[in-house]
Scaffold this motif. Sequence first.
Motif, PDB file in Angstrom:
ATOM      1  N   ALA A  90      14.383  21.104  75.304  1.00  0.00           N
ATOM      2  CA  ALA A  90      14.269  19.942  76.378  1.00  0.00           C
ATOM      3  C   ALA A  90      13.021  19.148  76.001  1.00  0.00           C
ATOM      4  N   ILE A  91      11.956  20.023  75.937  1.00  0.00           N
ATOM      5  CA  ILE A  91      10.492  19.519  75.657  1.00  0.00           C
ATOM      6  C   ILE A  91      10.123  18.727  74.458  1.00  0.00           C
ATOM      7  N   LEU A  92      10.890  19.567  73.527  1.00  0.00           N
ATOM      8  CA  LEU A  92      10.816  18.850  72.207  1.00  0.00           C
ATOM      9  C   LEU A  92      11.844  17.794  71.948  1.00  0.00           C
ATOM     10  N   ALA A  93      12.827  17.457  72.804  1.00  0.00           N
ATOM     11  CA  ALA A  93      13.675  16.711  72.435  1.00  0.00           C
ATOM     12  C   ALA A  93      13.196  15.234  73.036  1.00  0.00           C
ATOM     13  N   ILE A  94      11.935  15.104  73.745  1.00  0.00           N
ATOM     14  CA  ILE A  94      11.381  13.951  74.178  1.00  0.00           C
ATOM     15  C   ILE A  94      10.120  13.742  73.769  1.00  0.00           C
ATOM     16  N   CYS A  95       9.416  14.511  72.979  1.00  0.00           N
ATOM     17  CA  CYS A  95       8.153  14.219  72.251  1.00  0.00           C
ATOM     18  C   CYS A  95       7.923  13.545  71.043  1.00  0.00           C
ATOM     19  N   GLN A  96       9.186  12.739  70.794  1.00  0.00           N
ATOM     20  CA  GLN A  96       9.041  11.900  69.622  1.00  0.00           C
ATOM     21  C   GLN A  96       9.303  10.367  70.130  1.00  0.00           C
ATOM     22  N   GLY A  97       9.625  10.219  71.386  1.00  0.00           N
ATOM     23  CA  GLY A  97      10.007   8.804  71.936  1.00  0.00           C
ATOM     24  C   GLY A  97      11.451   8.993  72.173  1.00  0.00           C
ATOM     25  N   GLN A  98      12.244   9.860  72.022  1.00  0.00           N
ATOM     26  CA  GLN A  98      13.694   9.936  72.298  1.00  0.00           C
ATOM     27  C   GLN A  98      13.873   9.299  73.573  1.00  0.00           C
ATOM     28  N   ARG A  99      15.009   8.831  73.786  1.00  0.00           N
ATOM     29  CA  ARG A  99      15.435   8.326  75.052  1.00  0.00           C
ATOM     30  C   ARG A  99      15.641   9.668  76.019  1.00  0.00           C
ATOM     31  N   LEU A 100      15.119   9.299  77.555  1.00  0.00           N
ATOM     32  CA  LEU A 100      15.733   9.969  78.510  1.00  0.00           C
ATOM     33  C   LEU A 100      15.918   9.401  79.899  1.00  0.00           C
ATOM     34  N   THR A 101      16.467   9.918  80.760  1.00  0.00           N
ATOM     35  CA  THR A 101      16.466   9.258  81.921  1.00  0.00           C
ATOM     36  C   THR A 101      15.331   9.787  82.913  1.00  0.00           C
ATOM     37  N   LEU A 102      15.092   9.055  84.115  1.00  0.00           N
ATOM     38  CA  LEU A 102      13.947   9.354  84.831  1.00  0.00           C
ATOM     39  C   LEU A 102      14.344  10.606  85.329  1.00  0.00           C
ATOM     40  N   SER A 103      15.608  10.900  85.772  1.00  0.00           N
ATOM     41  CA  SER A 103      16.078  12.156  86.383  1.00  0.00           C
ATOM     42  C   SER A 103      15.675  13.395  85.424  1.00  0.00           C
ATOM     43  N   GLN A 104      15.847  13.201  84.129  1.00  0.00           N
ATOM     44  CA  GLN A 104      15.716  14.250  83.060  1.00  0.00           C
ATOM     45  C   GLN A 104      14.116  14.356  83.165  1.00  0.00           C
ATOM     46  N   LEU A 105      13.174  13.351  83.234  1.00  0.00           N
ATOM     47  CA  LEU A 105      12.101  13.377  83.096  1.00  0.00           C
ATOM     48  C   LEU A 105      11.464  14.227  84.551  1.00  0.00           C
ATOM     49  N   GLY A 106      11.888  13.679  85.525  1.00  0.00           N
ATOM     50  CA  GLY A 106      11.828  14.603  86.714  1.00  0.00           C
ATOM     51  C   GLY A 106      12.162  15.992  86.792  1.00  0.00           C
TER      52      GLY A 106
END
Length: 373
Positions: free
Chosen positions: A47-63
């Motif tokens: 899940a962390i790797l999936a956001i480290c290159q600027g991929q889209r995610l929701t604020l809920s996912q980040l929180g």
Amino acid sequence: MKSGRYIGVMSGTSLDGVDVVLAAIDSQRVAQQASYCHPIPSALRQAILAICQGQRLTLSQLGQLDTRLGRLFAEAVQALLQREGLDKDDIVAIGCHGQTVWHEPQGEAPNTLQIGDNNQIVVATGITVVGDFRRRDMALGGQGAPLVPAFHQAILMHPVERRMVLNIGGIANLSLLIPGKPVGGYDTGPGNILLDAWIGRHKGQRYDRDSAWGSRGTVIYPLLQQMLADPWFSLLAPKSTGREYFNLDWVERQLRYFPGLAPQDVQATLVELTATTIAEQVMLSGGCERLLVCGGGSRNPQLMARLISLLSGTEVNTTDQAGISGDDMEGLAFAWLAWRTLSGEPGNLPSVTGAREASVLGAIYPANTLRCR
């Protein structure tokens, strides 16, 4: 000065575990007392790797990731305390780096983001936490990285010997400890990050243990030259980088010009890229008598052998030989930075990061027993 026992918590770019280090710290010493590496669950790592290159995610996912990581860091601290037979009252504070998911030191609005909710750690452990170390430096015009050279200066500076300390984590960075000169330091480029990603894609392994796979490959020198032509390597210090720049997409862009290469040969070439970019920066910075290496890359025999070969005339050792575990260096550094913050002392070096001035770093998350005055 707030002397006593501190715990440093570090989760680096490689995402190979949460390093937790216990140390007794005062103005005269940093004495490591224990360390522990807490596993990162595979689903959380992905899940962390999936956001480290600027991929889209929701604020809920980040929180949710922020909360889950905070709980994981708390688990790691509690595991160390239990192993050592300690409780919360034995610890002055925890210095928690957090997990970097984005680092963008250039542009109109430079920013960096480390997640892992420190409030979760305070509530679970009952120990004061110091976190969010990088953004004050960035607000002062600095890169927010690297921060570890200040710690290297404190514990490894020599009065006459020209030394450099090389940390090879996901990203490699140098600390320039040259007597009579301001301490320097900057990222040199990829450390283990591309090696781990490439073997992960082709072999399903987290890393190339003992360089068993890459050492059987052949360096493709035209590919190496293509990689070295990336303009990032020509940037002048201060400079820093991360997974948002050096990643599998970056490797694939280089390979467009070299179709059909054996994966093992690409791995060998990536090792040579890391070694070459480090060696070039050591020499461009004036060279040194001793290069002390820490981080996961210090355990890669192929990479260490190439550094020794490329830096003939320089004594290349691990920091273990100087009495400091290469696996625990960054965890120790953030324990030390927490001590600096609680003592009201600066933690950054403007000569390293490019900040306008030295500053106390981080935010303090007090335990309930600490009363504000």
